[in-house]
Design an enzyme around this catalytic site. Structure first.
Site, short mmCIF file in Angstrom:
data_model
loop_
_atom_site.label_atom_id
_atom_site.label_comp_id
_atom_site.label_asym_id
_atom_site.label_seq_id
_atom_site.Cartn_x
_atom_site.Cartn_y
_atom_site.Cartn_z
N SER A 137 -0.28 19.97 -63.32
CA SER A 137 0.60 19.71 -62.17
C SER A 137 0.80 20.95 -61.31
O SER A 137 1.54 20.93 -60.33
CB SER A 137 1.96 19.21 -62.65
OG SER A 137 2.49 20.07 -63.63
N HIS B 295 19.06 -9.42 -28.52
CA HIS B 295 17.73 -10.07 -28.47
C HIS B 295 16.83 -9.39 -27.44
O HIS B 295 15.92 -10.03 -26.88
CB HIS B 295 17.84 -11.56 -28.12
CG HIS B 295 18.90 -12.29 -28.90
ND1 HIS B 295 18.64 -12.88 -30.12
CD2 HIS B 295 20.22 -12.49 -28.65
CE1 HIS B 295 19.77 -13.44 -30.58
NE2 HIS B 295 20.74 -13.20 -29.71
N SER C 261 -3.87 11.25 -22.30
CA SER C 261 -4.99 10.46 -22.80
C SER C 261 -6.28 11.16 -22.41
O SER C 261 -6.37 11.79 -21.36
CB SER C 261 -4.94 9.07 -22.18
OG SER C 261 -6.23 8.48 -22.21
N LYS D 44 -1.85 8.92 -17.90
CA LYS D 44 -1.04 8.68 -19.09
C LYS D 44 -0.16 9.85 -19.51
O LYS D 44 -0.57 11.00 -19.46
CB LYS D 44 -1.96 8.37 -20.28
CG LYS D 44 -2.48 6.97 -20.23
CD LYS D 44 -1.46 6.01 -20.76
CE LYS D 44 -2.16 4.78 -21.31
NZ LYS D 44 -1.27 3.95 -22.07
N ASN E 27 2.13 9.91 -22.89
CA ASN E 27 2.51 9.03 -24.00
C ASN E 27 3.65 9.59 -24.85
O ASN E 27 3.72 10.79 -25.08
CB ASN E 27 1.29 8.79 -24.90
CG ASN E 27 0.17 8.08 -24.16
OD1 ASN E 27 0.42 7.27 -23.28
ND2 ASN E 27 -1.06 8.41 -24.51
N GLU F 89 6.60 7.81 -31.39
CA GLU F 89 5.75 6.86 -32.12
C GLU F 89 5.45 7.37 -33.53
O GLU F 89 5.44 6.61 -34.50
CB GLU F 89 4.44 6.62 -31.36
CG GLU F 89 4.66 5.82 -30.08
CD GLU F 89 3.41 5.76 -29.21
OE1 GLU F 89 2.30 6.06 -29.70
OE2 GLU F 89 3.54 5.41 -28.03
N GLN G 242 6.23 12.94 -64.22
CA GLN G 242 5.59 13.98 -63.41
C GLN G 242 5.21 13.44 -62.02
O GLN G 242 5.09 14.20 -61.06
CB GLN G 242 4.36 14.50 -64.15
CG GLN G 242 3.56 15.55 -63.40
CD GLN G 242 2.54 16.23 -64.30
OE1 GLN G 242 2.89 16.97 -65.21
NE2 GLN G 242 1.27 15.95 -64.08
N1 ARG Z 1 4.76 18.86 -65.49
C1 ARG Z 1 5.77 18.15 -66.17
C2 ARG Z 1 6.55 17.27 -65.20
O1 ARG Z 1 6.44 17.49 -64.04
C3 ARG Z 1 6.69 19.10 -66.83
C4 ARG Z 1 7.24 18.63 -68.12
C5 ARG Z 1 6.19 18.64 -69.13
N2 ARG Z 1 6.65 18.21 -70.40
C6 ARG Z 1 5.77 17.89 -71.31
N3 ARG Z 1 6.23 17.49 -72.43
N4 ARG Z 1 4.50 17.93 -71.10
O2 ARG Z 1 7.26 16.37 -65.58
#
Ligand code: ARG
Length: 458
Positions: A23, A156, A277, A283, A285, A290, A322
């Site tokens: 992560s 409306h 544009s 144009k 815009n 948007e 996670q």
């Molecule tokens: N990367 C994990 C998360 O975002 C952190 C916790 C990890 N815990 C574990 N037991 N692997 O949730």
């Protein structure tokens, strides 16, 4: 690959499995929070006699060194480590040796990440609130200047009754004020510290959880360790509030797009917030409006994503959790960017007040007031409604409006009409008489504006 948990394993993690699990490329955002949490943790461990003062000092120095090096670009958060927690711990041990190995005493990555995410979200709640306050300031400034700027009010998307620009903007003031109240509310409910919950069942070390909590400005410690590591309610609440902010911004954007159209021409968006544009030279815009309207979808998506992730999770921590991060970070960034840009667009937008007033005059926005006039002359409302209905039909055929008819024409439809009808159905009168609380009448509006000023100065 750098992992904190090799001991029990004999085989290598499959490379793709490792990457799938890692992560670091998104939780590196939690770097500051991770360091802050670790410093609080070791401070408490030393106070409780679980670490020596020397160990504490050495760990804190090491952590601050890592912090400074990353902040000044001397150390890069690369993707060698699995997550931000491993990154910090690995570098700490590399720098200070044995003492670094004690940082994780009485802690799990489960309560660690629960803390980091809470700290990060708490900060986002405050930043979002500050941006909402700025937007409210711009809305209020427009209101103050436009208590007597007339425009049609719609139902409306058909002209209904005349209102003022101040009144129209006042509706958005109410919406964004409620959004701020939601921020305050979420902050209060989420402001408890999960650190010390361990993996799920607390720890046998004599931790002082209240002390740790107080070091990081929390109101107290969370009360159930299983819930502490697996709760993301606060994040769901925040994403829900963010979705509501986007819904409000999107409605406002929709109106600005309509007002900016050739058909309406109520406003002119500043060049700084418009684009052209590549093919059509004429144009200009309303792209920012948007895009804000469009980006609402991804914020709603983040909310649905996390609600769905959480619905199948048995207690306590599971790796599914996670998945809270990428969508939440994206939603937080998106809403802040939208608030900044929308506020800038609003601050620089010009109103074409004559066109707005002219538009309020045609389309029979004074028909209700004409009926009320007859009621004042003793005609029951239901009969007055029918008479004015016939009058409107007559005007449509003649391509004119009620206030342009001669008294003779009016009297042909009802002999109750007198010369004072013209004043009664003028734009100014129609608006000025609407003085009930929350109405557009300038006198009522000025009182509300006064209250809003006091609110924003607090
Ligand atoms: N990367 C994990 C998360 O975002 C952190 C916790 C990890 N815990 C574990 N037991 N692997 O949730």
């Amino acid at each position: 690959m750098a992992q904190l948990w090799g001991g029990r394993f004999t085989g290598e993690t499959d490379r793709l499995a490792y990457q799938f699990n890692a992560s670091i490329n998104f939780d590196k955002r939690l770097f500051h929070q991770d360091i802050e949490g670790s410093i609080a943790h070791v401070t408490m461990l030393a106070k409780q006699g679980i670490l020596t003062e020397d160990e504490k000092e050495s760990i804190i120095q090491g952590l601050q060194g890592i912090l400074g090096d990353v902040d000044h670009g001397r150390l890069e958060i690369d993707e060698v480590c699995e997550d931000i927690h491993s990154f910090v711990e690995t570098h700490l041990i590399e720098r200070i040796g044995e003492a670094g190995k004690k940082l994780h005493t009485g802690r799990s990555r489960n309560d660690q990440v629960a803390l980091d995410m809470r700290l990060y979200t708490r900060q986002q709640v405050q930043e979002t609130d500050a941006l909402l306050k700025e937007l409210l300031g711009v809305i209020l400034a427009v209101m103050e200047e436009n208590v007597e700027t007339y425009m049609p009010g719609f139902t409306h998307l058909q002209k209904a009754q005349p209102i003022t620009l101040a009144h129209h903007y006042g509706a958005y003031f109410e919406m964004f004020r409620r959004d701020r109240q939601r921020m305050e509310d979420i902050y209060k409910r989420m402001n408890y510290c999960p650190l010390g919950a361990g993996a799920l069942a607390g720890t046998t070390y004599p931790l002082d959880r209240e002390y740790t909590a107080s070091l990081m400005g929390f109101a107290g410690a969370t009360q159930n360790s299983m819930d502490s590591v697996s709760d993301r309610d606060y994040l769901i609440e925040f994403l829900s509030a963010l979705s509501t902010i986007m819904m409000h911004l999107s409605r406002f954007s929709e109106e600005i797009i309509i007002w900016n159209s050739n058909e309406y021409q109520f406003v002119e968006i500043d060049d700084a917030y418009s684009t052209g544009s590549s093919i059509m030279p004429q144009k200009k815009n309303p792209d920012i409006a948007e895009l804000v309207r469009g980006k609402t979808g991804r914020v709603y998506g983040a909310l649905m994503s996390l609600l769905t992730t959480m619905k199948g999770i048995p207690l306590a921590y599971n790796k599914d959790i996670q998945e809270d991060k990428e969508v939440a970070f994206d939603a937080m960034d998106t809403v802040k960017h939208c608030l900044v840009l929308f506020t800038g667009m609003l601050r620089t937008m010009k109103f074409k007040k004559e066109r707005m007033a002219a538009s309020a005059m045609n389309g029979f926005t004074n028909a209700t007031d004409a009926a009320d006039y007859l009621v004042g002359k003793g005609v029951p409302f239901r009969d007055a409604h029918a008479i004015i209905g016939r009058l409107v039909l007559y005007c449509i055929e003649k391509e004119t409006s009620i206030d342009k008819l001669s008294l003779e024409e009016l009297k042909e439809i009802s002999d109750k009409f007198e010369a004072d009808i013209y004043e009664a159905v003028s734009l100014e009168t129609c608006v000025a008489k609407r003085l009930t609380i929350g109405g557009p009448g300038p006198e009522a509006m000025k009182e509300v504006i006064q209250q809003y000023k006091v609110y924003l100065n607090n």
